[in-house]
Motif scaffolding. Structure first.
Motif, PDB file in Angstrom:
ATOM      1  N   LEU A  46      71.023  21.852 166.787  1.00 61.94           N
ATOM      2  CA  LEU A  46      70.886  23.079 165.993  1.00 61.94           C
ATOM      3  C   LEU A  46      69.422  23.400 165.296  1.00 61.94           C
ATOM      4  O   LEU A  46      69.202  22.563 164.621  1.00 61.94           O
ATOM      5  CB  LEU A  46      72.008  23.101 165.152  1.00 61.94           C
ATOM      6  N   ASN A  82      75.119  18.794 168.829  1.00 57.24           N
ATOM      7  CA  ASN A  82      75.989  18.830 169.394  1.00 57.24           C
ATOM      8  C   ASN A  82      76.524  17.489 170.142  1.00 57.24           C
ATOM      9  O   ASN A  82      75.345  16.767 170.578  1.00 57.24           O
ATOM     10  CB  ASN A  82      76.117  19.976 170.699  1.00 57.24           C
ATOM     11  N   THR A 139      76.230  24.416 167.285  1.00 49.96           N
ATOM     12  CA  THR A 139      75.408  25.864 167.762  1.00 49.96           C
ATOM     13  C   THR A 139      76.668  26.787 167.963  1.00 49.96           C
ATOM     14  O   THR A 139      77.780  26.409 168.052  1.00 49.96           O
ATOM     15  CB  THR A 139      74.621  25.629 168.861  1.00 49.96           C
ATOM     16  N   CYS A 142      77.703  26.333 173.145  1.00 51.84           N
ATOM     17  CA  CYS A 142      77.195  25.136 174.145  1.00 51.84           C
ATOM     18  C   CYS A 142      77.688  25.023 175.322  1.00 51.84           C
ATOM     19  O   CYS A 142      78.989  25.267 175.471  1.00 51.84           O
ATOM     20  CB  CYS A 142      77.671  23.667 173.164  1.00 51.84           C
TER      21      CYS A 142
END
Length: 152
Positions: A46, A82, A139, A142
């Motif tokens: 992110l 992530n 985010t 993804c």
């Protein structure tokens, strides 16, 4: 020996998918000796610092409010990432997992060799299942790309 595509998928995940699993079933034909899994997801990090700080604050307040003063500098948590990992089941048993942080991975599974985390053994014909273990999506989106091939 020729490879054949057994499954191919592109799956878009959002933060709501965190702490869940997605399954990709595929059929392994008789005579298949090895499986090859090519996997990637993106983005890894992110990049929005303000959104990262907001997520960190929310999680500290939710999970450990007594530690709010202990973490005055959120930089130690940066960048937020992530994390989506893999596990694999044959028709008869669990065949292993790749719980790695790498956003690009390649795995082989066969009778005489298996990538770390997976069990070597005969590649049984029948219904298999690849699991996407969605630990965290920080985010907005993804994207996971998976290709599973077999070799006879």
């Amino acid at each position: 020996m020729a490879k054949i595509v057994l499954a191919e998928a592109e799956i878009c995940l959002s933060p709501e998918d965190s702490k869940s699993n997605r399954y990709i079933p595929f059929t392994v034909p008789e005579g298949t000796e090895r499986l090859f899994i090519t996997y990637s997801y993106s983005p890894k990090n992110l990049e929005d610092k303000e959104k990262s700080y907001e997520l960190i604050r929310e999680n500290i307040l939710r999970d450990a409010p007594e530690d709010t003063d202990r973490y005055p500098d959120y930089e130690e948590f940066m960048p937020l990432k992530n994390l989506v990992t893999l596990s694999l089941d044959s028709p008869a048993e669990f065949r292993g997992a790749a719980h790695r942080h790498d956003e690009k991975q390649y795995h082989e599974i066969g009778e005489n060799f298996a990538s770390p985390g997976f069990l070597k053994g005969k590649t049984a014909a029948g219904e298999w299942r690849l699991s996407l273990n969605i630990h965290a999506v920080v985010t907005d989106i993804c994207t996971c790309r998976i290709k599973i091939e077999g070799e006879a």
